[in-house]
Design an enzyme around this catalytic site. Structure first.
Site, PDB file in Angstrom:
ATOM      1  N   LYS A   1       0.606   4.512   4.063  1.00 19.33           N
ATOM      2  CA  LYS A   1       1.347   4.808   2.830  1.00 19.33           C
ATOM      3  C   LYS A   1       0.411   4.705   1.906  1.00 19.33           C
ATOM      4  CE  LYS A   1       4.945   3.370  -0.451  1.00 19.33           C
ATOM      5  NZ  LYS A   1       6.160   2.318  -0.558  1.00 19.33           N
TER       6      LYS A   1
ATOM      7  N   SER B   1      12.393   0.177   0.022  1.00 14.54           N
ATOM      8  CA  SER B   1      11.444   1.289   0.156  1.00 14.54           C
ATOM      9  C   SER B   1      11.385   1.596   1.604  1.00 14.54           C
ATOM     10  CB  SER B   1      10.293   1.200  -0.778  1.00 14.54           C
ATOM     11  OG  SER B   1      10.722   1.289  -2.161  1.00 14.54           O
TER      12      SER B   1
ATOM     13  N   SER C   1      10.603   4.363  -1.587  1.00  9.89           N
ATOM     14  CA  SER C   1       9.350   5.074  -1.913  1.00  9.89           C
ATOM     15  C   SER C   1       8.599   5.648  -0.882  1.00  9.89           C
ATOM     16  CB  SER C   1       8.648   4.358  -2.793  1.00  9.89           C
ATOM     17  OG  SER C   1       8.217   2.969  -2.429  1.00  9.89           O
TER      18      SER C   1
END
Length: 498
Positions: free
Chosen positions: A56, A161, A137
């Protein structure tokens, strides 16, 4: 907006040119990876040998930019790797690239990114293609796995997330117990909530990566000590052994009534019931339980996370850190705030600005007691609810070397991962951050936030499809430190579903 050509032109996902071209074309549509590793992807020896992993974009890598999907950090290259990145590399995995995400991890639909929105790959190649959200996210991490761009991905989970994108994209996603995986080298959103999680095609892959990164790191001040880890491991040894052998007799699964709200899609509830029926047929016991503080958890989460975010993101002022925008001629420079404002207004997206303002207000003298302290009280109630219904006491609060186990209570909880299947991407999402003030996006995490507030391990596992043909996920939540037990129960669900 940052150019995507970096990733599209240099994506090197396979040694097969034909396969590489196919994945390159798929990523151009899905927009899961925003930068890629152009070096040789052959991995060394170790327990993760042969695995390709995406990271990420809010987790630091010294060989790839770490932008947090924000214009504020568009040129930032970290001088070091985060602990989790060092560990997966050390254990033989290949880092294929950085995954798209909501800016600084703030969002539930992965539409608040300077790199553009992530498109759920599940809709590609269908008779009628739909542009739906990959969740957020960590939407880029989930989409990269679902699209076959990598075997597993690292994400961060603050209030859901990892689990929400896993549910929407039809993959497995684990949020570990808070403090089990090092946060050193992770760009902070909310320090008391952030966890580094793992996403993968199946539970065994997620477990493989989790074991490699779930080690004590003295550089992380929030890391659980080796003694606490050992105490937790001993507490769940007997339950873990039985489940691992395939024996579900004696496994008590709690079903919290508050996790089946009226807004829950009927097909989601039916999928959870089918999973429970399968586990019961193998000997597990299903127990209805109540977590009465659950309705207040989401409000408390947004107050706490926004307050911590306002503090953490104060460093991005255009002077010490981040994008620098020079004030225009004639601007009033007598106040420092005026200088900051130009850089922050240009460098930070609307959603980040909104949460920073909310958090700053919650910490102000007029609102501190009524909002921030009240939210912390709710958080304590949420933790107490979980401690009351689990059979095993938390190793974090136990005075003895081994947590107490009672005959009452449950071993794990099970509930839907999301109230619906993946929602359509909002109108106007064309690769830029969407300024949407709709409350719909904020309620996506309603079922995942409580475990985050309590710091508990939670795993989302695919559990079929809704009436619209899109994936549904079911979540398994355990007591603090029971990460391996949660994974084993997840594998039992996966085996029963397959």
């Amino acid at each position: 907006m940052l150019s995507r050509s970096r990733c599209r032109n240099s994506l090197n996902l396979s040694h097969s040119p034909r396969r590489s071209a196919s994945l390159l074309a798929k990523n151009a549509i899905v927009n899961a990876l925003v930068t890629s590793n152009t070096h040789d992807l052959s991995s060394g020896s170790g327990p993760l040998s042969g695995l390709s992993i995406a990271v990420k974009d809010n987790i630091c890598t010294k060989s790839l930019p770490t932008t947090c999907s924000s214009r504020m950090l568009q040129n930032f290259l970290s001088p070091f790797d985060a602990t989790v990145v060092s560990l997966v590399s050390k254990h033989g995995a290949s880092i294929v690239g950085k995954a798209n995400c909501d800016e600084f991890g703030m969002g539930s639909l992965n539409i608040h990114s300077v790199h553009g929105a992530v498109v759920n790959p599940f809709g590609l190649g269908r008779d009628v293609e739909e542009r739906r959200s990959a969740g957020g996210s960590s939407g880029g991490s989930a989409a990269a796995v679902a699209a076959g761009l990598c075997d597993a991905a690292l994400g961060t989970d603050t209030g859901g997330s990892v689990r929400l994108p896993a549910s929407y994209c039809g993959v497995v996603g684990l949020k570990p117990s808070y403090g089990i995986v090092s946060r050193w080298g992770v760009v902070s959103f909310a320090d008391s909530l952030d966890c580094v999680g793992v996403l993968g095609k199946n539970v065994s892959t997620v477990e493989r990566v989790h074991r490699a990164i779930a080690t004590y790191d003295a550089r992380d001040p929030t890391a659980a000590t080796p003694l606490i880890r050992e105490n937790a491991s001993q507490s769940f040894a007997s339950q873990l052994g039985r489940v691992r052998s395939g024996d579900l007799n004696g496994l008590r699964i709690g079903i919290p009534q508050e996790y089946f709200p009226s807004e829950l899609q009927s097909s989601v509830a039916e999928s959870v019931r089918r999973v429970l029926d399968g586990l019961q047929s193998r000997g597990a016991t299903v127990v209805p339980v109540s977590l009465p503080s659950t309705p207040y958890a989401l409000s408390a989460y947004y107050v706490i996370s926004s307050a911590e975010a306002s503090s953490n993101l104060a460093r991005y002022d255009g002077i010490e850190y981040g994008l620098r925008v020079e004030p225009p001629p004639g601007a009033n420079l007598t106040k420092t705030a005026n200088v900051y404002a130009y850089s922050r207004s240009r460098g930070l997206g609307k959603e980040v600005q909104r949460r920073m303002l909310l958090g700053t207000y919650a910490l102000s003298a007029d609102a501190f007691e009524n909002y921030f302290l009240q939210a912390q009280r709710v958080r304590a109630l949420v933790r107490a609810d979980f401690d009351r219904i689990f059979r095993t006491s938390s190793a974090l609060h136990s005075n003895s070397s081994k947590a107490q186990i009672s005959s009452e209570g449950v071993d794990v909880l099970m509930h839907p991962s999301a109230i619906q299947t993946a929602p359509p991407l909002p109108d106007g999402v064309d690769g830029t951050s969407t300024d949407s003030s709709s409350l719909d996006a904020y309620v996506q995490d309603v079922l995942t936030v409580p475990a985050s507030l309590a710091g508990l391990p939670a795993l989302s596992v695919p559990a079929g499809q809704g009436v619209d043909g899109w994936p549904i996920g079911v979540s398994v939540v355990g007591q603090w430190g029971s990460d391996e037990l949660v994974l084993e129960v997840g594998e039992a669900i996966e085996n029963g579903h397959s």
